[in-house]
Motif scaffolding. Structure first.
Motif, PDB file in Angstrom:
ATOM      1  N   GLY A  22      55.077  55.907  39.592  1.00  0.00           N
ATOM      2  CA  GLY A  22      56.467  55.221  39.359  1.00  0.00           C
ATOM      3  C   GLY A  22      56.859  54.912  40.887  1.00  0.00           C
ATOM      4  N   GLU A  23      56.256  56.002  42.073  1.00  0.00           N
ATOM      5  CA  GLU A  23      56.894  55.637  43.521  1.00  0.00           C
ATOM      6  C   GLU A  23      56.156  53.820  44.341  1.00  0.00           C
ATOM      7  OE1 GLU A  23      54.909  58.798  45.546  1.00  0.00           O
ATOM      8  OE2 GLU A  23      56.296  59.922  45.258  1.00  0.00           O
ATOM      9  N   TRP A  24      55.067  54.048  43.507  1.00  0.00           N
ATOM     10  CA  TRP A  24      54.102  53.219  43.660  1.00  0.00           C
ATOM     11  C   TRP A  24      55.072  51.608  42.901  1.00  0.00           C
ATOM     12  CZ3 TRP A  24      49.432  50.734  40.684  1.00  0.00           C
ATOM     13  CH2 TRP A  24      49.167  48.948  41.468  1.00  0.00           C
ATOM     14  N   ARG A  25      55.945  51.782  41.640  1.00  0.00           N
ATOM     15  CA  ARG A  25      56.302  50.877  41.895  1.00  0.00           C
ATOM     16  C   ARG A  25      58.111  50.728  42.206  1.00  0.00           C
ATOM     17  NH1 ARG A  25      58.949  51.340  35.391  1.00  0.00           N
ATOM     18  NH2 ARG A  25      59.977  53.272  36.326  1.00  0.00           N
ATOM     19  N   THR A  26      58.089  51.566  42.629  1.00  0.00           N
ATOM     20  CA  THR A  26      59.849  51.769  43.299  1.00  0.00           C
ATOM     21  C   THR A  26      59.647  51.087  44.998  1.00  0.00           C
ATOM     22  OG1 THR A  26      60.637  53.588  42.302  1.00  0.00           O
ATOM     23  CG2 THR A  26      61.651  53.253  44.518  1.00  0.00           C
ATOM     24  N   LYS A  27      58.190  51.994  45.636  1.00  0.00           N
ATOM     25  CA  LYS A  27      57.968  51.612  47.565  1.00  0.00           C
ATOM     26  C   LYS A  27      57.551  50.283  47.402  1.00  0.00           C
ATOM     27  CE  LYS A  27      57.660  56.111  48.476  1.00  0.00           C
ATOM     28  NZ  LYS A  27      56.679  57.044  49.660  1.00  0.00           N
ATOM     29  N   PHE A  28      56.597  49.661  46.126  1.00  0.00           N
ATOM     30  CA  PHE A  28      55.524  48.204  46.702  1.00  0.00           C
ATOM     31  C   PHE A  28      55.488  47.932  45.322  1.00  0.00           C
ATOM     32  CE2 PHE A  28      53.838  52.355  49.057  1.00  0.00           C
ATOM     33  CZ  PHE A  28      54.409  51.398  50.197  1.00  0.00           C
ATOM     34  N   SER A  29      56.777  46.778  44.787  1.00  0.00           N
ATOM     35  CA  SER A  29      57.031  46.966  43.536  1.00  0.00           C
ATOM     36  C   SER A  29      56.685  45.387  43.604  1.00  0.00           C
ATOM     37  CB  SER A  29      58.659  46.535  43.400  1.00  0.00           C
ATOM     38  OG  SER A  29      59.390  45.378  44.091  1.00  0.00           O
ATOM     39  N   ASP A  30      56.124  44.746  44.867  1.00  0.00           N
ATOM     40  CA  ASP A  30      55.751  43.378  44.509  1.00  0.00           C
ATOM     41  C   ASP A  30      53.984  43.459  44.351  1.00  0.00           C
ATOM     42  OD1 ASP A  30      55.758  44.050  46.711  1.00  0.00           O
ATOM     43  OD2 ASP A  30      55.010  42.508  47.998  1.00  0.00           O
ATOM     44  N   ILE A  31      53.113  44.440  45.210  1.00  0.00           N
ATOM     45  CA  ILE A  31      51.872  45.215  44.897  1.00  0.00           C
ATOM     46  C   ILE A  31      52.156  45.481  42.771  1.00  0.00           C
ATOM     47  CG2 ILE A  31      49.824  45.894  45.954  1.00  0.00           C
ATOM     48  CD1 ILE A  31      51.646  46.288  48.903  1.00  0.00           C
ATOM     49  N   TYR A  32      52.632  46.583  43.017  1.00  0.00           N
ATOM     50  CA  TYR A  32      52.420  46.891  42.062  1.00  0.00           C
ATOM     51  C   TYR A  32      52.889  45.582  40.460  1.00  0.00           C
ATOM     52  CZ  TYR A  32      54.036  49.806  37.923  1.00  0.00           C
ATOM     53  OH  TYR A  32      53.910  50.352  36.459  1.00  0.00           O
ATOM     54  N   THR A  33      53.036  44.970  40.665  1.00  0.00           N
ATOM     55  CA  THR A  33      53.642  43.933  39.872  1.00  0.00           C
ATOM     56  C   THR A  33      52.824  43.066  39.606  1.00  0.00           C
ATOM     57  OG1 THR A  33      55.718  43.482  39.826  1.00  0.00           O
ATOM     58  CG2 THR A  33      54.944  42.275  38.612  1.00  0.00           C
ATOM     59  N   GLY A  34      51.626  42.326  41.165  1.00  0.00           N
ATOM     60  CA  GLY A  34      50.607  42.168  41.145  1.00  0.00           C
ATOM     61  C   GLY A  34      50.086  42.296  40.558  1.00  0.00           C
ATOM     62  N   ALA A  35      49.646  43.910  40.614  1.00  0.00           N
ATOM     63  CA  ALA A  35      48.463  44.095  40.036  1.00  0.00           C
ATOM     64  C   ALA A  35      48.291  44.798  38.436  1.00  0.00           C
ATOM     65  CB  ALA A  35      47.836  46.277  40.859  1.00  0.00           C
ATOM     66  N   TRP A  36      49.457  44.596  37.999  1.00  0.00           N
ATOM     67  CA  TRP A  36      49.391  45.235  36.260  1.00  0.00           C
ATOM     68  C   TRP A  36      49.635  46.319  36.698  1.00  0.00           C
ATOM     69  CZ3 TRP A  36      51.314  41.400  33.779  1.00  0.00           C
ATOM     70  CH2 TRP A  36      50.835  39.933  33.132  1.00  0.00           C
ATOM     71  N   GLY A  37      50.439  47.212  36.929  1.00  0.00           N
ATOM     72  CA  GLY A  37      50.458  48.805  37.283  1.00  0.00           C
ATOM     73  C   GLY A  37      51.160  49.384  36.176  1.00  0.00           C
ATOM     74  N   GLY A  38      51.561  48.801  35.531  1.00  0.00           N
ATOM     75  CA  GLY A  38      51.720  49.481  34.564  1.00  0.00           C
ATOM     76  C   GLY A  38      50.616  49.828  33.409  1.00  0.00           C
ATOM     77  N   LEU A  39      49.687  48.399  33.193  1.00  0.00           N
ATOM     78  CA  LEU A  39      48.650  48.596  32.371  1.00  0.00           C
ATOM     79  C   LEU A  39      47.956  49.322  32.756  1.00  0.00           C
ATOM     80  CD1 LEU A  39      48.401  44.428  31.828  1.00  0.00           C
ATOM     81  CD2 LEU A  39      49.470  46.457  30.073  1.00  0.00           C
ATOM     82  N   GLY A  40      47.433  49.455  34.164  1.00  0.00           N
ATOM     83  CA  GLY A  40      46.438  50.557  34.759  1.00  0.00           C
ATOM     84  C   GLY A  40      47.740  52.331  34.599  1.00  0.00           C
ATOM     85  N   MET A  41      48.514  52.384  34.558  1.00  0.00           N
ATOM     86  CA  MET A  41      48.959  53.830  34.282  1.00  0.00           C
ATOM     87  C   MET A  41      48.577  53.608  32.313  1.00  0.00           C
ATOM     88  SD  MET A  41      52.651  54.733  34.068  1.00  0.00           S
ATOM     89  CE  MET A  41      53.015  54.225  32.873  1.00  0.00           C
ATOM     90  N   VAL A  42      48.646  53.118  31.973  1.00  0.00           N
ATOM     91  CA  VAL A  42      48.066  52.786  30.378  1.00  0.00           C
ATOM     92  C   VAL A  42      46.994  53.290  29.792  1.00  0.00           C
ATOM     93  CG1 VAL A  42      48.545  51.457  28.014  1.00  0.00           C
ATOM     94  CG2 VAL A  42      50.239  51.090  29.358  1.00  0.00           C
ATOM     95  N   GLY A  43      46.231  52.687  30.943  1.00  0.00           N
ATOM     96  CA  GLY A  43      44.818  53.180  30.559  1.00  0.00           C
ATOM     97  C   GLY A  43      44.366  54.469  31.487  1.00  0.00           C
ATOM     98  N   ALA A  44      45.415  54.996  31.705  1.00  0.00           N
ATOM     99  CA  ALA A  44      44.618  56.014  32.071  1.00  0.00           C
ATOM    100  C   ALA A  44      45.620  57.154  31.082  1.00  0.00           C
ATOM    101  CB  ALA A  44      45.672  56.398  33.614  1.00  0.00           C
TER     102      ALA A  44
END
Length: 766
Positions: A522-544
């Motif tokens: 959640g902090e990653w999505r709030t602070k660095f949303s562009d990097i979070y979106t480009g790296a598919w951070g949500g799918l990474g969190m789902v995998g973990a």
């Protein structure tokens, strides 16, 4: 070590008193007229020169006193380079000076060459060569004898008129050698002031040619300090350092000597220049400045008012233009300064953000590595428990399928006969001699029938609906009490083992993924949303997060124990995380940049797990309740996952596999009885046939109910037609009047029009 260059050190000249060397020869030099008057014989001249050469040379010192030659080295006066140039520049007697050399005004001591003297000199000079007397022959030996003046004059005359022959030259050489060897000869005149025997004769004493090294020596001692003959190569560190310091000192001394000016030397050089006539005796005084009056400027006219106003107007316009340009330049510079300040602020903000990003991602990386270590340790026991759950369900499904197959065989033997493969063989005994009961023995069949009747009575006593169901329509999927108790114990042990996986975990961020994964991502999505979106951070969190989801659904069979997905904690957590924006109570919050992570979790973790459960015995094709629960589950999954999704297609295929295996098992069981087809008269044959057809009819209804939801995918319609044609029609035809026709009429009514076979269309129309 590189060879150091040769350094020539200038020796400082000594300041010694110089004295002018007298030249008596110049004073005693006779004039031309006197030479004409004085006549000396050649023998007298030779004796005089020989006596002078043998006399001891004396050098006159500048400070007085004479020094003998044998006592020591003669004193040599050192002169500067300028004095040497003057000495070399002096012309000899009778040689006219160069046109570029200044002439010196000297007192004239020689004869005066006037017209009378030149006429007299011309008259006394013979104009023709003297001739030899008649009858006198030239003799080389006689010509070399210069004892008399007449012979000397004759020799000069012959030498000037004829070339001597080789024999005369050889005789003259031999005579000269004899005179040279004879020290007592008075007529021999030596050309050198020293004797030849005083020096080394060299390697070839008989040769008159002398090598330069024999004459001057090898110059090792004379030029030792310039040829590096005495130089030693420094090998040690200290010695090299000392040599370098010494070389620097010598260079400094040479520089100082070159810059130093010797006043006495300069005065002496200037005096020599003055004496040589290269510098005037006295400098002429500089001409006195002549007064020149200042020039009177031309008359200028008085400026008029119009010209002054025009000039002032032009100056004012120029100043105005210059002021405007300067103002524009200042405004431009101010704007550039503001832009630079804004850029500087942006750069500082970027640097601060970059540093914040670096520190945050460094901490995030450490936390992710700790989570990876945790999952590497906890995933193996979780997968082991999942496999154990599948094995328990498969064992239970195999027990139910084995009992159902045995009951079908018992019913088929009642109205179709017993095939040879199922006939009881001779009794088998074990190692202790006890008889092993056969599965198809009459006693075993009677036991199975009694157990089936007991289950039916017990079910009817509990369930009011079961009382109204006809025989064979119930699922008949219950296990015996002992097996059912073992099944419950095994499932309880499985759930307790699942709790033991997290028993040693004390950190809350690992026990609850909302505190750990939800916070960091959640902090990653709030602070660095562009990097979070480009790296598919949500799918990474789902995998973990998949580990905690699979741990929570461990031991859950969605068909056996119906439970909605939103009742799980992971569903609520992911639903809230996917909708970070707040909304009104009436409106649903909007999805974040990740989309619906619940759908991603279902496709990633739940659907593959459901496929394994259904294919491993979790779904009973003969159970209508299982099919209803399965349809409800699929409709709930369909809310989050599209039907066209590949994972959803896998789930549909798993259900089709279960029905296909049930149809194949029926055909396999029925095949040997249809080949035998030996019906016999037995009052229990009619209810047995009815029970068999009723079970197949229930399987067909479940298949059609699933086809109604899933559609005709993977050939569900073909499978239903196959079940009716290959399994139900042959059994119904064997007892058409005693229940077969009624059952097939129900089948024709249940089948869709496009699936009704031609043989049943009449029953459907009726």
């Amino acid at each position: 070590m590189a060879e150091s260059p040769v350094m020539f050190k200038r020796t400082k000249p000594k300041h010694t008193q110089r004295a002018r060397i007298s030249t008596p020869d110049a004073e005693a030099a006779p004039t031309i007229g006197e030479e004409a008057e004085v006549e000396e014989t050649p023998s007298a001249v030779a004796a005089k020169l020989k006596k002078k050469s043998r006399a001891k040379t004396k050098s006159t010192l500048s400070f007085g006193g004479d020094e003998e030659e044998g006592d020591g080295e003669a004193f040599k006066l050192k002169k500067s380079k300028l004095s040497k140039k003057l000495q070399l520049g002096k012309s000899s007697i009778g040689v006219p000076p160069s046109a570029f050399e200044p002439t010196l005004a000297r007192p004239s001591t020689g004869p005066t060459y006037d017209a009378a003297y030149l006429s007299q000199l011309k008259a006394s000079t013979p104009s023709a060569r003297p001739t030899l007397p008649i009858g006198e022959a030239y003799d080389a030996d006689v010509s070399m004898d210069v004892d008399s003046p007449s012979q000397m004059s004759a020799l000069s005359t012959i030498a000037g008129t004829a070339i001597p022959s080789a024999s005369s030259i050889l005789a003259a050489k031999e005579k000269r050698d004899r005179l040279r060897k004879s020290t007592a000869g008075e007529d021999y005149i030596s050309l050198s002031l020293t004797k030849r025997d005083d020096f080394s004769q060299g390697p070839h004493p008989e040769s008159r040619l002398m090598r330069e090294e024999d004459e001057l020596g090898d110059a090792d001692d004379e030029f030792a300090e310039y040829t590096s003959a005495q130089e030693r190569i420094a090998l040690g560190r200290k010695s090299r350092k000392k040599e370098a310091q010494k070389r620097r000192l010598e260079i400094n001394e040479m520089i100082v000597d070159a810059e130093e000016e010797d006043e006495e030397t300069q005065e002496w050089e200037q005096e020599q220049l003055r004496r040589g006539g290269l510098r005037p005796e006295s400098a002429e005084p500089a001409p006195k400045p002549v007064y020149k009056p200042a020039s009177i400027p031309p008359v200028t006219h008085i400026p008029t008012m119009a010209a002054a106003i025009a000039r002032l107007t032009q100056s004012m316009s120029e100043l105005t233009t210059s002021h405007a340009e300067h103002s524009a330049a200042m405004s431009k510079l101010g704007e550039e300064q503001r832009i630079l300040e804004a850029r500087e602020k942006e750069m500082r903000d970027m640097i601060a953000k970059a540093e914040e990003k670096r520190s945050w991602f460094s901490a995030f990386r450490e936390w992710v590595e700790s989570v990876a270590t945790f999952l590497d340790e906890k995933f193996p026991p979780l997968e082991r428990l999942e496999d154990e759950h599948l094995s328990i369900m498969k064992e239970r499904a195999d027990m139910i399928a084995t009992r159902r197959r045995a009951e079908d065989e018992d019913d088929l033997m009642l109205f179709l006969g017993t095939p040879p493969s199922l006939r009881p063989q001779s009794e088998e005994v074990d190692e202790l001699g006890r008889a092993i009961p056969s599965a198809n023995s009459p006693q075993a069949r009677a036991n199975r029938t009694a157990a089936r009747e007991a289950r039916r009575v017990r079910r009817r006593a509990v369930n009011q609906q079961a009382r109204q169901e006809e025989e064979g329509f119930s699922t008949d999927a219950e296990l015996p009490q002992g097996d059912e108790e073992d099944y419950r114990i095994a499932m309880g042990r499985l759930l307790s083992d699942a709790k033991e996986i997290m028993a040693d975990v004390k950190a809350e961020e690992f026990r609850d993924p909302t505190v750990g994964l939800g916070k960091w991502f959640g902090e990653w999505r709030t602070k660095f949303s562009d990097i979070y979106t480009g790296a598919w951070g949500g799918l990474g969190m789902v995998g973990a997060w998949e580990f905690w989801v699979r741990l929570e659904i461990l031991g859950w069979n969605p068909v056996e124990r119906p439970r909605s997905l939103d009742s799980f904690s992971w569903y609520k957590s992911l639903y809230i995380y996917s909708r970070p924006s707040e909304a009104d109570e009436e409106e649903e919050p909007e999805l974040g940049p990740d989309g619906d992570l619940v759908s991603a979790m279902i496709t990633t973790a739940l659907i593959p797990r459901f496929c394994r459960i259904l294919e491993g015995g979790g779904l009973d094709a003969y159970s209508a309740s299982d099919i209803r629960r399965l349809v409800d589950l699929m409709e709930e999954i369909e809310i989050s996952v599209d039907k066209q999704n590949q994972k959803f297609e896998l789930l549909l295929k798993s259900v089709h596999t279960v029905f296909s295996e049930a149809v194949e098992a029926t055909e396999t069981t029925l095949a040997p009885f249809l080949e035998l087809n030996q019906p016999r008269f037995d009052p229990a044959a009619i209810p047995a046939r009815r029970r068999f057809l009723t079970r197949r009819y229930k399987l067909l209804r479940n298949l059609l109910q699933w086809r109604k939801y899933a559609g005709d995918r993977y050939g569900l319609g073909t499978l239903a037609t196959r079940l009716v044609g290959s399994s139900m029609m042959p059994v119904a035809e064997s007892g058409w009047e005693v229940g077969g026709e009624d059952t097939m009429r129900k089948v024709a009514q249940a089948l869709p029009p496009e699936l009704v076979p031609p043989s049943l269309r009449q029953l459907r129309a009726a």
